[in-house]
Motif scaffolding. Structure first.
Motif, PDB file in Angstrom:
ATOM      1  N   ALA A  64     107.221  22.786  92.518  1.00  0.00           N
ATOM      2  CA  ALA A  64     107.605  22.426  91.156  1.00  0.00           C
ATOM      3  C   ALA A  64     108.276  21.068  91.147  1.00  0.00           C
ATOM      4  O   ALA A  64     109.079  20.744  92.040  1.00  0.00           O
ATOM      5  N   VAL A  65     107.935  20.271  90.155  1.00  0.00           N
ATOM      6  CA  VAL A  65     108.577  18.985  89.899  1.00  0.00           C
ATOM      7  C   VAL A  65     108.772  18.878  88.386  1.00  0.00           C
ATOM      8  O   VAL A  65     108.180  19.625  87.629  1.00  0.00           O
ATOM      9  N   PHE A  83     105.214  12.111  93.304  1.00  0.00           N
ATOM     10  CA  PHE A  83     104.222  13.076  92.827  1.00  0.00           C
ATOM     11  C   PHE A  83     102.860  12.778  93.454  1.00  0.00           C
ATOM     12  O   PHE A  83     102.153  13.685  93.904  1.00  0.00           O
ATOM     13  N   ALA A  84     102.500  11.505  93.468  1.00  0.00           N
ATOM     14  CA  ALA A  84     101.224  11.114  94.063  1.00  0.00           C
ATOM     15  C   ALA A  84     101.220  11.388  95.561  1.00  0.00           C
ATOM     16  O   ALA A  84     100.203  11.814  96.127  1.00  0.00           O
ATOM     17  N   TRP A 120     111.568  20.097  93.532  1.00  0.00           N
ATOM     18  CA  TRP A 120     112.220  18.790  93.713  1.00  0.00           C
ATOM     19  C   TRP A 120     112.543  18.224  92.344  1.00  0.00           C
ATOM     20  O   TRP A 120     111.685  18.187  91.466  1.00  0.00           O
ATOM     21  N   GLU A 121     113.772  17.787  92.170  1.00  0.00           N
ATOM     22  CA  GLU A 121     114.224  17.371  90.841  1.00  0.00           C
ATOM     23  C   GLU A 121     115.222  16.236  90.927  1.00  0.00           C
ATOM     24  O   GLU A 121     116.040  16.166  91.849  1.00  0.00           O
ATOM     25  N   GLY A 122     115.148  15.338  89.966  1.00  0.00           N
ATOM     26  CA  GLY A 122     116.143  14.287  89.800  1.00  0.00           C
ATOM     27  C   GLY A 122     116.410  14.073  88.332  1.00  0.00           C
ATOM     28  O   GLY A 122     115.485  14.063  87.513  1.00  0.00           O
ATOM     29  N   GLY A 123     117.694  13.933  87.974  1.00  0.00           N
ATOM     30  CA  GLY A 123     118.054  13.621  86.600  1.00  0.00           C
ATOM     31  C   GLY A 123     118.661  14.760  85.821  1.00  0.00           C
ATOM     32  O   GLY A 123     119.180  14.550  84.728  1.00  0.00           O
ATOM     33  N   VAL A 125     108.941  11.754 100.026  1.00  0.00           N
ATOM     34  CA  VAL A 125     109.620  11.108  98.907  1.00  0.00           C
ATOM     35  C   VAL A 125     109.481   9.597  99.022  1.00  0.00           C
ATOM     36  O   VAL A 125     109.781   9.017 100.055  1.00  0.00           O
ATOM     37  N   LYS A 126     109.011   8.988  97.971  1.00  0.00           N
ATOM     38  CA  LYS A 126     108.785   7.536  97.932  1.00  0.00           C
ATOM     39  C   LYS A 126     109.831   6.873  97.055  1.00  0.00           C
ATOM     40  O   LYS A 126     109.819   7.036  95.838  1.00  0.00           O
ATOM     41  N   GLY A 127     110.737   6.145  97.677  1.00  0.00           N
ATOM     42  CA  GLY A 127     111.824   5.541  96.933  1.00  0.00           C
ATOM     43  C   GLY A 127     113.072   6.399  97.040  1.00  0.00           C
ATOM     44  O   GLY A 127     113.149   7.330  97.863  1.00  0.00           O
ATOM     45  N   LYS A 128     114.041   6.093  96.208  1.00  0.00           N
ATOM     46  CA  LYS A 128     115.318   6.792  96.252  1.00  0.00           C
ATOM     47  C   LYS A 128     115.778   7.105  94.837  1.00  0.00           C
ATOM     48  O   LYS A 128     115.755   6.232  93.953  1.00  0.00           O
ATOM     49  N   LEU A 129     116.177   8.351  94.625  1.00  0.00           N
ATOM     50  CA  LEU A 129     116.709   8.748  93.339  1.00  0.00           C
ATOM     51  C   LEU A 129     118.178   8.375  93.256  1.00  0.00           C
ATOM     52  O   LEU A 129     118.966   8.723  94.139  1.00  0.00           O
ATOM     53  N   GLU A 130     118.559   7.673  92.191  1.00  0.00           N
ATOM     54  CA  GLU A 130     119.945   7.240  92.013  1.00  0.00           C
ATOM     55  C   GLU A 130     120.330   7.442  90.549  1.00  0.00           C
ATOM     56  O   GLU A 130     119.777   6.803  89.649  1.00  0.00           O
ATOM     57  N   TYR A 131     121.285   8.346  90.332  1.00  0.00           N
ATOM     58  CA  TYR A 131     121.713   8.665  88.978  1.00  0.00           C
ATOM     59  C   TYR A 131     123.212   8.477  88.839  1.00  0.00           C
ATOM     60  O   TYR A 131     123.974   8.719  89.757  1.00  0.00           O
ATOM     61  N   GLU A 132     123.625   8.094  87.640  1.00  0.00           N
ATOM     62  CA  GLU A 132     125.033   7.982  87.317  1.00  0.00           C
ATOM     63  C   GLU A 132     125.343   8.973  86.200  1.00  0.00           C
ATOM     64  O   GLU A 132     124.460   9.556  85.587  1.00  0.00           O
TER      65      GLU A 132
END
Length: 353
Positions: free
Chosen positions: A224-225, A243-244, A282-285, A345-352
């Protein structure tokens, strides 16, 4: 304040979830708005979200009057969240937690931060967009945390009448109907063990399949995403590339998972991992109120919650990026699945905030 009675809290939250479910299923989400101070037109809120959170808050105030339910409102939520870096929760001055609320609700929180104080964490409708579109994959998510750790979790989908619940150290369960009925039996009620209720409802320990099969890598995984509300910028780019990477053919460097699912409720996604229906999520945000209840349920079902970025072995509940992996007998394949997923995972998730 005495040590929290987790069983009492669990039973009361169970009862509140059923009341909220009645409100949700009888509502017509005709009053729809985007959340104030948010730029994303996809981040919706209805009058039902607000009414359910008000009911939960007032019910908790009545049952647990010694808890603080005040939430500062001077700073608009979006501005407050953006102005507070993730590291701030680790650098609060001594005693600062004393004045912070121990009720963290999606519709009333101004920071989204969890503190070490005993805290009720509430998402009145997780999956509001689904609710607005009459898609019945929604839930009320109720959790209790102490010392930054979720200890009680209740997740209820009133449309399917599936209620997931867990207490730290006592296992995770699904209470679900075997035949159509009004709603699950309340814990400790006179009808809980009656013949009629027992025949209408089954309480099953999670995961549903025991012993839980070993994890055998992304190639055989159902994952799941979620797209989230940010549709541009670095996090959006990291998500779409990941996702790709997960779905792509092996000849192009992809993991070639069995498939990806985007169902619209973080809490129910966590419960699907706990059940064993999903291998990973996998989740971000999202926010603490989206995942706190599901976190307890996953861990009590033998699953793991780590960070959404590589190396984040012990993420904070309010870190806003997560990888959830289902349980397996003896944990077989869990570490390998986590490592393989992080590699995709491609890149990095960064949230404030």
């Amino acid at each position: 304040m005495a040590e929290p009675n987790l069983q009492e809290i669990h039973d009361f939250l169970f009862d509140i979830a059923l009341k909220a479910g009645d409100m949700i299923t009888s509502a017509n989400p005709s009053t729809v708005d985007t959340k104030k101070n948010y730029d994303a037109a996809s981040d919706l809120v209805t009058e039902t979200d607000k009414a359910v959170e008000d009911m939960v808050s007032s019910s908790l105030k009545s049952r647990f009057p010694n808890y603080s339910y005040a939430s500062p409102v001077q700073t608009p939520p979006h501005q407050a969240r953006l102005s507070l870096p993730l590291t701030l929760r680790r650098t609060l001055p001594k005693g600062a937690n004393d004045s912070l609320p121990s009720f963290l609700g999606e519709e009333t929180s101004t920071t989204g931060r969890l503190t070490p104080a005993p805290t009720f964490i509430v998402d009145p409708i997780d999956g509001t967009t689904n609710f607005v579109h009459a898609h019945p994959y929604i839930s009320i998510s109720l959790a209790f945390a102490h010392n930054l750790k979720p200890l009680v979790g209740i997740v209820y989908n009133p449309f399917t009448q599936h209620l997931y619940h867990a207490i730290h150290g006592k296992g995770a369960y699904l209470t679900a109907p075997t035949v159509p009925t009004s709603h699950p039996p309340r814990p400790g009620s006179a009808t809980e063990n009656s013949e009629a209720v027992v025949s209408a409802y089954a309480r099953t320990r999670l995961p549903l399949k025991m012993p839980a099969p070993a994890l055998t890598g992304l190639k055989r995984a159902l994952v799941a995403v979620e797209w989230g509300n940010e549709r541009s910028g670095g996090n959006w780019e990291a998500k779409t590339k990941t996702f790709a990477s997960l779905a792509g053919d092996e000849s192009t460097g992809g993991a070639m998972v069995h498939s990806l699912r985007s169902l619209g409720s973080a809490a129910l996604n966590c419960c699907a991992v706990a059940r064993g229906d999903l291998d990973a999520y996998w989740e971000g945000g999202c926010w603490a109120w989206d995942v706190a209840a599901g976190w307890v349920i996953v861990e009590e079902a033998g699953g793991r919650v780590v960070g959404g970025n590589e190396g984040e072995v012990e993420p904070a509940v309010d870190s806003r990026r997560y990888l959830v992996v289902r349980g397996s007998e003896g944990g077989k394949g869990q570490e390998e699945m986590i490592a393989e997923f992080w590699g995709a995972v491609k890149g990095k998730l960064e949230y404030e905030y």
